[in-house]
Design an enzyme around this catalytic site. Sequence first.
Site, PDB file in Angstrom:
ATOM      1  N   VAL A  38       0.746  -1.356   0.076  1.00 22.69           N
ATOM      2  CA  VAL A  38       0.372  -0.152  -0.383  1.00 22.69           C
ATOM      3  C   VAL A  38       1.232   1.391   0.091  1.00 22.69           C
ATOM      4  O   VAL A  38       0.562   2.435  -0.184  1.00 22.69           O
ATOM      5  CB  VAL A  38      -0.920   0.026   1.188  1.00 22.69           C
ATOM      6  CG1 VAL A  38      -2.038  -1.337   1.388  1.00 22.69           C
ATOM      7  CG2 VAL A  38      -0.499   0.079   2.331  1.00 22.69           C
ATOM      8  N   LYS A  39       2.225   1.023   0.207  1.00 16.51           N
ATOM      9  CA  LYS A  39       2.891   1.755  -0.121  1.00 16.51           C
ATOM     10  C   LYS A  39       3.281   3.026  -1.391  1.00 16.51           C
ATOM     11  O   LYS A  39       2.983   2.259  -2.510  1.00 16.51           O
ATOM     12  CB  LYS A  39       4.473   2.076   0.382  1.00 16.51           C
ATOM     13  CG  LYS A  39       4.364   1.309   2.600  1.00 16.51           C
ATOM     14  CD  LYS A  39       3.904   2.608   2.817  1.00 16.51           C
ATOM     15  CE  LYS A  39       3.313   1.993   4.271  1.00 16.51           C
ATOM     16  NZ  LYS A  39       2.255   2.947   5.501  1.00 16.51           N
ATOM     17  N   ASN A  40       3.824   4.234  -0.909  1.00 12.02           N
ATOM     18  CA  ASN A  40       4.034   4.630  -2.973  1.00 12.02           C
ATOM     19  C   ASN A  40       5.224   4.004  -3.603  1.00 12.02           C
ATOM     20  O   ASN A  40       5.468   3.842  -4.743  1.00 12.02           O
ATOM     21  CB  ASN A  40       4.420   5.916  -2.859  1.00 12.02           C
ATOM     22  CG  ASN A  40       5.949   6.063  -1.775  1.00 12.02           C
ATOM     23  OD1 ASN A  40       5.764   5.470  -1.219  1.00 12.02           O
ATOM     24  ND2 ASN A  40       6.349   7.173  -1.903  1.00 12.02           N
TER      25      ASN A  40
END
Length: 181
Positions: A154-156
């Site tokens: 879910v991180k960039n």
Amino acid sequence: TVDMFEKAICDYTGAEDCASIGSGTNALVCALRALGIGEGDQVMTVGHTFVSTTEAIVNVGATPLFVDIDDFYHMDTAQMREVIGSKEFAPTDLKAILFVDLYGQTPDIDKINKFAEEYNLKVIEDAAQSFGAEYNGMKVGNLADLTCFSFNPVKNLGAMGDAGAVTGSKELVDKVRMYRD
């Protein structure tokens, strides 16, 4: 390979060295341990973050010393001095500042580093949400003693599963490598 990935992160961020870690949470724990943070120490941080930031501090036996956030949801650098004057503060126990980048933005890192230098503190950047961000023209990953990244899906910059990394000087990242294994 992992070595190529770590080198690519160094090339991108300008950091001297990088160690891959199993998760962003483990990156924080390994960074704290590499800096010698443990039982009886205090770490200045914020409460407005994912639980892993505080969890890592507690997991190494240290105590979080909370600073409020500013209008941009980052560590309020003006309040850092107020915390120093609080009854919870023990001057010899404060060893580090663990600040958090949120929403792809950084706090005023110059003020944090100046404060840390004044009190002889180590600085850790929780950059789980800011891979690729810049501060004053410099990439996140080279602005603190150690920078911790999360590559959770879910991180960039997400991995296929959980993953993380720590960047910093070769000397400190070598210590991180000892703890990650």
